[in-house]
Scaffold this motif. Structure first.
Motif, mmCIF file in Angstrom:
data_model
loop_
_atom_site.group_PDB
_atom_site.id
_atom_site.type_symbol
_atom_site.label_atom_id
_atom_site.label_comp_id
_atom_site.label_asym_id
_atom_site.label_seq_id
_atom_site.Cartn_x
_atom_site.Cartn_y
_atom_site.Cartn_z
ATOM 1 N N ALA A 273 0.837 -1.206 0.000
ATOM 2 C CA ALA A 273 0.000 0.000 0.000
ATOM 3 C C ALA A 273 0.869 1.251 0.000
ATOM 4 O O ALA A 273 1.930 1.297 0.626
ATOM 5 C CB ALA A 273 -0.925 -0.004 1.217
ATOM 6 N N GLY A 274 0.388 2.281 -0.686
ATOM 7 C CA GLY A 274 1.153 3.514 -0.797
ATOM 8 C C GLY A 274 1.176 4.331 0.470
ATOM 9 O O GLY A 274 2.033 5.214 0.637
ATOM 10 N N TYR A 275 0.246 4.073 1.382
ATOM 11 C CA TYR A 275 0.194 4.789 2.658
ATOM 12 C C TYR A 275 -0.418 3.861 3.678
ATOM 13 O O TYR A 275 -1.471 3.252 3.441
ATOM 14 C CB TYR A 275 -0.656 6.057 2.539
ATOM 15 C CG TYR A 275 -0.776 6.865 3.823
ATOM 16 C CD1 TYR A 275 0.036 7.967 4.053
ATOM 17 C CD2 TYR A 275 -1.711 6.533 4.798
ATOM 18 C CE1 TYR A 275 -0.070 8.711 5.217
ATOM 19 C CE2 TYR A 275 -1.815 7.256 5.971
ATOM 20 C CZ TYR A 275 -0.995 8.351 6.169
ATOM 21 O OH TYR A 275 -1.104 9.089 7.322
ATOM 22 N N VAL A 276 0.238 3.721 4.832
ATOM 23 C CA VAL A 276 -0.273 2.900 5.924
ATOM 24 C C VAL A 276 -0.095 3.679 7.212
ATOM 25 O O VAL A 276 1.021 4.104 7.548
ATOM 26 C CB VAL A 276 0.449 1.543 6.032
ATOM 27 C CG1 VAL A 276 -0.167 0.702 7.150
ATOM 28 C CG2 VAL A 276 0.395 0.790 4.704
ATOM 29 N N GLY A 277 -1.176 3.894 7.942
ATOM 30 C CA GLY A 277 -1.108 4.625 9.194
ATOM 31 C C GLY A 277 -2.002 4.004 10.244
ATOM 32 O O GLY A 277 -2.943 3.272 9.939
#
Length: 340
Positions: A273-277
């Motif tokens: 995934a391009g962003y994981v938070g």
């Protein structure tokens, strides 16, 4: 190619549906509007900004789509200039829909239309081409989007094809005239949780036109009180693995239950995934990182994880926290999409 010369015909600005309140400019991806037009058996006029000189609100590759409604009024999706040229492009699009011949339009510096001025002082060059409802190349474009595969739309206004794979956002050949526009998979955000903060993130993502999925394990049977692409009641890790993620996807863990959020984050990291938070107190970060490491997360994967995401200085209300997180997601999923 029988591309009409803009100096031959200058239509009056078209009357567009919702022109008084141009919310059509909120949409950046015209493919959903193209799919809707094709499904209803309507032709569409696809307008692509292929060259910019000087300063401009949008960069090359920005697109608009025009269709006719049941009353014969032209409907728009997308924007180029913040109301400098949209009405005139709509007029040309109406004629392209009627005649079938593509047009190359030139606005601003060097344009033959001295009565259409760009406040930014630059120049915009736009290709307008008609897409028939049975166009196999357009169908192929939409299939790539559904399958979440990047592709490139190559067109001279009449002859077009789609090639699998990426490349530059837009490349231009002047002789013979051809544009090649990269088309990435739709941006998607998966949010797990059901408290006010998670709902604020999901709602803002949906308003920002991300494909938005809300996941709440064993959550209410009734769907959320705002429009989403889907609502799932399973565990975040199961949802992420079944949906599949890629570099055009983002995941936010906000259940505040580590066995759910850590599982979702690990699945999203491993899926690329391009962003994981993950939302939570900074004091919990060391234990969460240790748990992910024990579960097999690599150092590279952990380096991509954003713990306590968002922007400092915005405050701690749900909407303030969500605004910072959505801004980070936009940055992560939109590298070099447009020039400043």
């Amino acid at each position: 190619m029988n591309t009409s010369d803009i100096s031959q015909t200058t239509p009056a600005s078209a009357m567009m549906s919702s022109a008084d309140w141009p919310t059509f400019g909120w949409a950046d991806d015209v493919r959903p509007a193209l799919a809707a037009a094709m499904e209803s058996g309507r032709s569409a006029a696809l307008a692509t900004l292929y060259k910019v000189e000087g300063s401009a609100p949008r960069g090359p590759a920005a697109q608009m789509l025009f269709t006719l409604d049941d009353n014969g009024e032209i409907c728009a999706t997308g924007y180029f200039s913040g109301d400098c040229i949209e009405g005139d492009v709509a007029g040309h699009a109406a004629q392209v829909l009627a005649e079938g011949l593509p047009r190359r339009l030139h606005y601003g510096a060097g344009s033959p239309w001295i009565d259409i001025r760009l406040r930014c002082g630059g120049a915009l060059h736009v290709l307008v081409e008609r897409i028939a409802p049975d166009c196999p190349v357009a169908s192929d474009l939409l299939r790539h989007a559904r399958e979440r595969r990047p592709c490139t739309w190559i067109s001279d206004g009449e002859q077009r094809r789609v090639e699998t794979g990426g490349g530059e956002l837009l490349s231009l050949s002047e002789e013979p005239f051809t544009i090649a526009r990269r088309c990435d998979p739709p941006r998607r955000v998966i949010v797990s949780g059901g408290d006010p903060g998670a709902l604020a993130v999901a709602h803002l993502c949906a308003l920002a036109r991300f494909a938005t999925v809300l996941v709440q394990p064993d959550g209410p049977q009734q769907p959320p009180p705002f429009a989403l692409d889907s609502y799932l009641r399973e565990s975040p890790s199961t949802a992420v693995e079944s949906l599949g993620v890629d570099r055009w996807s983002a995941y936010i863990g906000a259940t505040h239950e580590d066995h759910h959020d850590l599982g979702g984050c690990l699945a999203a990291l491993r899926g690329g995934a391009g962003y994981v938070g993950m939302i939570g107190a900074r004091s919990r970060a060391p234990a969460r990182l240790a748990a992910l490491e024990a579960a097999g997360a690599s150092a590279e994967e952990l380096a991509r994880l954003r713990l306590s995401p968002g922007m400092t200085g915005l405050g701690k209300s749900p909407w303030e926290v969500a605004t910072g997180i959505v801004a980070e997601i936009m940055q992560a999923l939109n590298p070099a999409r447009e020039r400043s």
